[in-house]
Design a protein around this motif. Sequence first.
Motif, PDB file in Angstrom:
ATOM      1  N   VAL A  78       9.957  46.663  36.914  1.00  0.00           N
ATOM      2  CA  VAL A  78       9.418  45.784  35.874  1.00  0.00           C
ATOM      3  C   VAL A  78       8.009  46.191  35.460  1.00  0.00           C
ATOM      4  CG1 VAL A  78       8.786  43.405  35.318  1.00  0.00           C
ATOM      5  CG2 VAL A  78      10.861  43.866  36.656  1.00  0.00           C
ATOM      6  N   GLU A  79       7.112  46.281  36.408  1.00  0.00           N
ATOM      7  CA  GLU A  79       5.699  46.491  36.097  1.00  0.00           C
ATOM      8  C   GLU A  79       5.434  47.789  35.335  1.00  0.00           C
ATOM      9  OE1 GLU A  79       1.357  46.661  38.381  1.00  0.00           O
ATOM     10  OE2 GLU A  79       3.140  45.963  39.443  1.00  0.00           O
ATOM     11  N   PRO A  80       6.044  48.928  35.717  1.00  0.00           N
ATOM     12  CA  PRO A  80       5.742  50.168  34.986  1.00  0.00           C
ATOM     13  C   PRO A  80       6.225  50.167  33.542  1.00  0.00           C
ATOM     14  CG  PRO A  80       6.752  50.642  37.123  1.00  0.00           C
ATOM     15  CD  PRO A  80       6.917  49.187  36.867  1.00  0.00           C
ATOM     16  N   LEU A  81       7.126  49.248  33.205  1.00  0.00           N
ATOM     17  CA  LEU A  81       7.655  49.175  31.837  1.00  0.00           C
ATOM     18  C   LEU A  81       6.964  48.107  30.993  1.00  0.00           C
ATOM     19  CD1 LEU A  81      11.454  49.597  32.615  1.00  0.00           C
ATOM     20  CD2 LEU A  81       9.934  51.281  31.547  1.00  0.00           C
ATOM     21  N   ALA A  82       6.011  47.411  31.558  1.00  0.00           N
ATOM     22  CA  ALA A  82       5.303  46.370  30.813  1.00  0.00           C
ATOM     23  C   ALA A  82       4.617  46.966  29.593  1.00  0.00           C
ATOM     24  CB  ALA A  82       4.280  45.690  31.714  1.00  0.00           C
ATOM     25  N   GLY A  83       4.794  46.336  28.457  1.00  0.00           N
ATOM     26  CA  GLY A  83       4.164  46.779  27.223  1.00  0.00           C
ATOM     27  C   GLY A  83       4.888  47.904  26.508  1.00  0.00           C
ATOM     28  N   LYS A  84       6.026  48.348  27.045  1.00  0.00           N
ATOM     29  CA  LYS A  84       6.721  49.504  26.476  1.00  0.00           C
ATOM     30  C   LYS A  84       8.036  49.093  25.817  1.00  0.00           C
ATOM     31  CE  LYS A  84       4.834  52.737  29.870  1.00  0.00           C
ATOM     32  NZ  LYS A  84       5.120  53.790  30.874  1.00  0.00           N
ATOM     33  N   VAL A  85       8.480  49.917  24.894  1.00  0.00           N
ATOM     34  CA  VAL A  85       9.820  49.786  24.333  1.00  0.00           C
ATOM     35  C   VAL A  85      10.816  50.341  25.338  1.00  0.00           C
ATOM     36  CG1 VAL A  85      11.393  50.561  22.522  1.00  0.00           C
ATOM     37  CG2 VAL A  85       9.057  49.864  21.931  1.00  0.00           C
ATOM     38  N   VAL A  86      11.878  49.588  25.563  1.00  0.00           N
ATOM     39  CA  VAL A  86      12.936  49.994  26.471  1.00  0.00           C
ATOM     40  C   VAL A  86      14.253  49.983  25.698  1.00  0.00           C
ATOM     41  CG1 VAL A  86      14.215  49.435  28.569  1.00  0.00           C
ATOM     42  CG2 VAL A  86      11.737  49.083  28.486  1.00  0.00           C
ATOM     43  N   ILE A  87      14.886  51.141  25.593  1.00  0.00           N
ATOM     44  CA  ILE A  87      16.175  51.245  24.917  1.00  0.00           C
ATOM     45  C   ILE A  87      17.272  51.005  25.947  1.00  0.00           C
ATOM     46  CG2 ILE A  87      17.717  52.732  23.586  1.00  0.00           C
ATOM     47  CD1 ILE A  87      15.232  54.251  22.624  1.00  0.00           C
ATOM     48  N   ASP A  88      18.102  50.020  25.682  1.00  0.00           N
ATOM     49  CA  ASP A  88      19.137  49.582  26.614  1.00  0.00           C
ATOM     50  C   ASP A  88      20.497  50.105  26.168  1.00  0.00           C
ATOM     51  OD1 ASP A  88      20.772  48.054  28.387  1.00  0.00           O
ATOM     52  OD2 ASP A  88      20.995  46.562  26.798  1.00  0.00           O
ATOM     53  N   SER A 121       8.355  43.742  28.364  1.00  0.00           N
ATOM     54  CA  SER A 121       8.806  44.922  27.633  1.00  0.00           C
ATOM     55  C   SER A 121       9.477  44.493  26.333  1.00  0.00           C
ATOM     56  CB  SER A 121       9.787  45.735  28.489  1.00  0.00           C
ATOM     57  OG  SER A 121       9.194  46.125  29.715  1.00  0.00           O
ATOM     58  N   ARG A 122       9.720  45.462  25.452  1.00  0.00           N
ATOM     59  CA  ARG A 122      10.362  45.192  24.170  1.00  0.00           C
ATOM     60  C   ARG A 122      11.695  45.942  24.154  1.00  0.00           C
ATOM     61  NH1 ARG A 122       5.408  46.766  23.358  1.00  0.00           N
ATOM     62  NH2 ARG A 122       5.770  48.513  21.917  1.00  0.00           N
ATOM     63  N   VAL A 123      12.758  45.217  24.450  1.00  0.00           N
ATOM     64  CA  VAL A 123      14.077  45.810  24.626  1.00  0.00           C
ATOM     65  C   VAL A 123      14.781  45.955  23.275  1.00  0.00           C
ATOM     66  CG1 VAL A 123      16.371  45.450  25.625  1.00  0.00           C
ATOM     67  CG2 VAL A 123      14.311  44.982  26.992  1.00  0.00           C
ATOM     68  N   SER A 154      17.042  44.130  18.287  1.00  0.00           N
ATOM     69  CA  SER A 154      15.852  43.859  19.088  1.00  0.00           C
ATOM     70  C   SER A 154      15.137  42.639  18.534  1.00  0.00           C
ATOM     71  CB  SER A 154      14.894  45.050  19.096  1.00  0.00           C
ATOM     72  OG  SER A 154      13.740  44.767  19.878  1.00  0.00           O
ATOM     73  N   ASP A 155      14.428  41.944  19.409  1.00  0.00           N
ATOM     74  CA  ASP A 155      13.557  40.864  18.964  1.00  0.00           C
ATOM     75  C   ASP A 155      12.216  41.388  18.468  1.00  0.00           C
ATOM     76  OD1 ASP A 155      15.581  39.190  19.786  1.00  0.00           O
ATOM     77  OD2 ASP A 155      14.590  38.580  21.649  1.00  0.00           O
ATOM     78  N   TYR A 156      12.014  42.704  18.564  1.00  0.00           N
ATOM     79  CA  TYR A 156      10.725  43.316  18.239  1.00  0.00           C
ATOM     80  C   TYR A 156      10.936  44.391  17.175  1.00  0.00           C
ATOM     81  CZ  TYR A 156       9.426  40.966  22.533  1.00  0.00           C
ATOM     82  OH  TYR A 156       9.217  40.007  23.495  1.00  0.00           O
ATOM     83  N   PRO A 157      10.398  44.197  15.966  1.00  0.00           N
ATOM     84  CA  PRO A 157      10.610  45.162  14.892  1.00  0.00           C
ATOM     85  C   PRO A 157      10.195  46.584  15.256  1.00  0.00           C
ATOM     86  CG  PRO A 157       9.732  43.127  13.987  1.00  0.00           C
ATOM     87  CD  PRO A 157       9.673  42.989  15.474  1.00  0.00           C
ATOM     88  N   ASP A 158       9.092  46.744  15.994  1.00  0.00           N
ATOM     89  CA  ASP A 158       8.665  48.102  16.326  1.00  0.00           C
ATOM     90  C   ASP A 158       9.646  48.778  17.262  1.00  0.00           C
ATOM     91  OD1 ASP A 158       7.843  46.402  18.478  1.00  0.00           O
ATOM     92  OD2 ASP A 158       6.417  47.929  19.135  1.00  0.00           O
ATOM     93  N   ALA A 159      10.325  48.014  18.114  1.00  0.00           N
ATOM     94  CA  ALA A 159      11.325  48.596  19.002  1.00  0.00           C
ATOM     95  C   ALA A 159      12.539  49.060  18.205  1.00  0.00           C
ATOM     96  CB  ALA A 159      11.738  47.586  20.064  1.00  0.00           C
ATOM     97  N   ALA A 160      12.984  48.233  17.267  1.00  0.00           N
ATOM     98  CA  ALA A 160      14.104  48.632  16.417  1.00  0.00           C
ATOM     99  C   ALA A 160      13.734  49.842  15.569  1.00  0.00           C
ATOM    100  CB  ALA A 160      14.521  47.467  15.529  1.00  0.00           C
ATOM    101  N   GLU A 161      12.488  49.903  15.119  1.00  0.00           N
ATOM    102  CA  GLU A 161      12.040  51.053  14.333  1.00  0.00           C
ATOM    103  C   GLU A 161      12.024  52.323  15.164  1.00  0.00           C
ATOM    104  OE1 GLU A 161       8.273  49.811  12.848  1.00  0.00           O
ATOM    105  OE2 GLU A 161       9.134  48.283  11.517  1.00  0.00           O
ATOM    106  N   LEU A 162      11.644  52.216  16.432  1.00  0.00           N
ATOM    107  CA  LEU A 162      11.649  53.385  17.299  1.00  0.00           C
ATOM    108  C   LEU A 162      13.074  53.908  17.482  1.00  0.00           C
ATOM    109  CD1 LEU A 162       9.620  53.949  20.531  1.00  0.00           C
ATOM    110  CD2 LEU A 162      12.034  54.551  20.451  1.00  0.00           C
ATOM    111  N   VAL A 163      14.028  52.998  17.719  1.00  0.00           N
ATOM    112  CA  VAL A 163      15.421  53.424  17.860  1.00  0.00           C
ATOM    113  C   VAL A 163      15.915  54.056  16.568  1.00  0.00           C
ATOM    114  CG1 VAL A 163      17.780  52.664  18.305  1.00  0.00           C
ATOM    115  CG2 VAL A 163      15.906  51.705  19.639  1.00  0.00           C
ATOM    116  N   THR A 164      15.557  53.468  15.442  1.00  0.00           N
ATOM    117  CA  THR A 164      15.959  54.017  14.144  1.00  0.00           C
ATOM    118  C   THR A 164      15.440  55.438  13.972  1.00  0.00           C
ATOM    119  OG1 THR A 164      16.023  51.816  13.144  1.00  0.00           O
ATOM    120  CG2 THR A 164      15.789  53.687  11.648  1.00  0.00           C
ATOM    121  N   ARG A 165      14.195  55.655  14.325  1.00  0.00           N
ATOM    122  CA  ARG A 165      13.611  56.995  14.231  1.00  0.00           C
ATOM    123  C   ARG A 165      14.304  57.980  15.175  1.00  0.00           C
ATOM    124  NH1 ARG A 165       8.893  55.574  15.247  1.00  0.00           N
ATOM    125  NH2 ARG A 165       8.601  56.300  17.393  1.00  0.00           N
TER     126      ARG A 165
END
Length: 213
Positions: A78-88, A121-123, A154-165
């Motif tokens: 959990v802790e090392p992924l705090a603040g990061k986008v996580v693709i599930d 995290s932003r899943v 995703s509940d986080y637009p930047d996470a969805a944008e990262l996956v899109t990219r």
Amino acid sequence: MTTIGIIGAGHIGSQVARKAVELGYDVVISNSRGPETLTDLVAELGPKARAATAAEAAAAGDFAVVTVPLKNYRDIPVEPLAGKVVIDTNNYYWERDGRIPALDNGETTTSGLLQEHLPQSRVAKGFNHIMAKDITTDGSPAGTENRRALATASDYPDAAELVTRLYDEFGFDTVNIGRVEESWRVERDRPAYVKRQNAGELKDNLARAPRTI
């Protein structure tokens, strides 16, 4: 260069690593058995990849890909992924994972479970509805007629944008389903699951997905 932390070195994780290295990403990959069991894969991937523990891969990645059996999602650090986008990439196979009533009853989603486990995290959903072998072989340049499309949520637009990219770099169009609570539409046994489809076909399949199976 961007570093991807990959937690899980099975079929999907290994294929994502192969394509990512080809595209110039650095990859830190882990599995449940220890870095020493990944010697052959890392040798194949070359100097832009190294093996590590799950915690080390999570810490090293600018973002992470979690691709483990769903029954093990609580083992994700959990802790090392705090603040990061996580693709599930997780899918629910009750035959392997055991019955999870909240999924059987349509009360949550596989990505929702991981988001709950990783509250800082932003899943985003990704790569769960494509055969592993197709990740490295079925992509095509942007604008290609009938280009294959994959979904994210995703509940986080930047996470969805990262996956899109990332999808685009891998050779796929994207259909954004919306929030994580809608990601059931692309889970196992729904019309969009592991089917080759362009963006229009994917949207149609998502729309006609049943909530429970």
